[in-house]
Design an enzyme around this catalytic site. Structure first.
Site: not given
Ligand code: SF4
Ligand code: SAM
Ligand code: DTB
Length: 322
Positions: A60, A100
Site C-alpha cells: 500500500c 480500535c
Molecule cells: Fe497495507 Fe494495512 Fe499492510 Fe499498511 S498495514 S501495508 S495498509 S495492509
C-alpha cells in the site's frame, strides 16, 4: 422520493452533481440530511492502538508499515493482551466509546496470535466499550470467531475507486477487499469501511469510491474519511496536502449518500485548523479518532480536542454497546 431517503442505487453522475454543488448549497443539504437522522451535536470518539506494527507484506503506497517501503518505523510483534486492555481502559477514561485495534497483517492466520486478538476483543467488550479491529483479510470462520468474541465492527477500507486502486496497491485486488467485507457482514459484524483522499487521485476517483460504498446494502455503519498523512520513505511522501474545502466536500457527499452512517473525520486532523474541522462537523462528520496517536503517526490528542469540543459546544456520543 425525498433527498433524505436511504438509497443503495446511487450513480456516479448523481454523486458528482452533489459533490460539485455550490458550497453553501452542499453544506445545507448535508446538514439537513444529517439532522434528520443524527444528533448534530454528538461526535463519536474512537481510540486506535497498533497491536502489531510494521513489516507488512502488502505494498500500500500510503502506508508506513509496508515492508516494501523504507520508513523509520520500529517494527513490533503482536502485543500481549494485558497492556492492550490497559490502553483500552485509559481510552475509556478519556471519553472514547470505541477501541480500535490495528495489525499490520495481510491476512489473519489461525493460531495463538489470532486467539490473543479474540481475547483482546472480549476484554474490550467487558469494559463496556465498542470493539473494532482491522487485521487484513479474513476467511469465513475467522469472521465468525470474531463475532462470537463480541466484535462490534471490522475496519477494512476500500481506500479509493476500483479504477485507481492499482496505482496505490498491487499486492491485492479490489475484489479481495470486497470479499472480506462480505464475510464480515455475513458473520453479523458491523462494517467500518472508507478511504483516503490526497493520494494524487482525481475527484472522479473519490466519487467512484463513494459510489461503491453507498451502493452497499446496508451501508457500512462507519465510513472513515482519511486525509493522507504523507510519511517519509513511502511512495506518496511528496503528495501535496488536500485542499481543506475538498475534504469538506468529500465528507458532505458521504453524509448525503449514507445518511445514517457514522462518517469519521479520520487521519489528517493534526494538520487541520479548528475552522476546517468545524466545517467537517457541519458537513456531517460525527466521529473522530481521539488520543495523541493514530496507528503510527501523531494525532491532535486529548487537550486540543477538549478545547475544540468546548469551543464548538459538541459532546461525545454515548456508546451503543448492549
Ligand atoms: Fe497495507 Fe494495512 Fe499492510 Fe499498511 S498495514 S501495508 S495498509 S495492509
Ligand atoms: N493491515 C490492515 C489493512 O490494511 O486492512 C489494517 C491496518 S491499515 C494501517 C488501516 C487503514 O489505515 C488503511 O486501510 C488506510 O486506509 C489507513 N492508512 C494507512 N496509512 C495511512 C496514511 N499514511 N494516511 C492516511 N490513512 C492511512
Ligand atoms: C482508518 O480509516 N484510519 C485509521 C483506522 N482506519 C485503522 C488508521 C489511520 C492510519 C494513519 C497512519 C498511521 O498512523 O500509521
Amino acid at each position: 422520493m425525498s433527498y433524505t431517503d436511504i438509497r443503495n442505487d446511487w450513480t456516479a453522475e448523481e454523486l458528482r452533481a452533489i459533490h460539485d454543488l455550490p458550497f453553501t448549497e452542499l453544506i445545507f443539504q448535508a446538514q439537513t440530511v444529517h439532522r434528520h437522522y443524527n444528533d448534530p451535536t454528538e461526535i463519536q470518539q474512537c481510540t486506535l492502538l497498533s497491536i502489531k506494527t510494521g513489516a507488512c507484506p502488502e505494498d500500500c503506497g500510503y502506508c508506513p508499515q509496508s515492508a516494501h517501503h523504507n520508513t523509520e518505523l520500529e517494527k513490533e510483534p503482536l502485543m500481549e493482551v494485558a497492556p492492550v486492555l490497559e490502553a483500552a481502559r485509559e481510552a475509556k477514561e478519556s471519553g472514547s466509546t470505541r477501541f480500535c485495534m490495528g495489525a499490520a497483517w495481510r491476512e489473519v492466520k489461525d493460531g495463538p496470535n489470532f486467539d490473543a486478538v479474540l481475547e483482546m476483543v472480549q476484554g474490550v467488550r467487558e469494559l463496556g466499550m465498542e470493539a473494532c479491529c482491522t487485521l487484513g483479510m479474513l476467511d469465513d470462520s475467522q469472521a465468525e470467531r470474531l463475532a462470537e468474541a463480541g466484535l462490534t465492527a471490522y475496519n477494512h477500507n476500500l481506500d479509493t475507486s476500483p479504477d485507481y486502486y492499482d496505482k496505490i496497491i498491487t499486492t491485492r485486488t479490489y475484489d479481495d477487499r470486497l470479499e472480506t467485507l462480505q464475510r464480515v457482514r455475513k458473520a453479523g459484524v458491523s462494517l467500518c469501511c472508507g478511504g483516503i483522499v490526497g493520494m494524487g487521485e482525481e475527484i472522479q476517483h473519490r466519487i467512484g469510491m463513494l459510489e461503491v460504498l453507498a451502493n452497499h446494502d446496508p451501508h457500512p455503519e462507519s465510513v472513515p474519511i482519511n486525509a493522507l498523512v504523507p510519511v517519509a520513505g513511502t511512495p506518496l511522501e511528496d503528495q501535496p496536502p488536500v485542499d481543506p474545502l475538498e475534504m469538506v466536500r468529500m465528507i458532505a457527499t458521504a453524509r448525503i449518500a449514507m445518511p445514517q452512517s457514522r462518517v469519521r473525520l479520520s487521519a489528517g486532523r493534526l494538520e487541520m485548523s479548528d475552522e476546517t474541522q468545524a466545517l467537517c462537523f457541519l458537513a456531517g462528520a460525527n466521529s473522530i479518532f481521539a488520543g495523541d496517536k493514530l496507528l503510527t503517526t501523531p494525532n491532535p490528542g486529548e487537550n486540543r480536542d477538549e478545547q475544540l469540543f468546548a469551543k464548538l459546544g459538541l459532546k461525545p456520543m454515548p456508546a451503543e454497546v448492549s
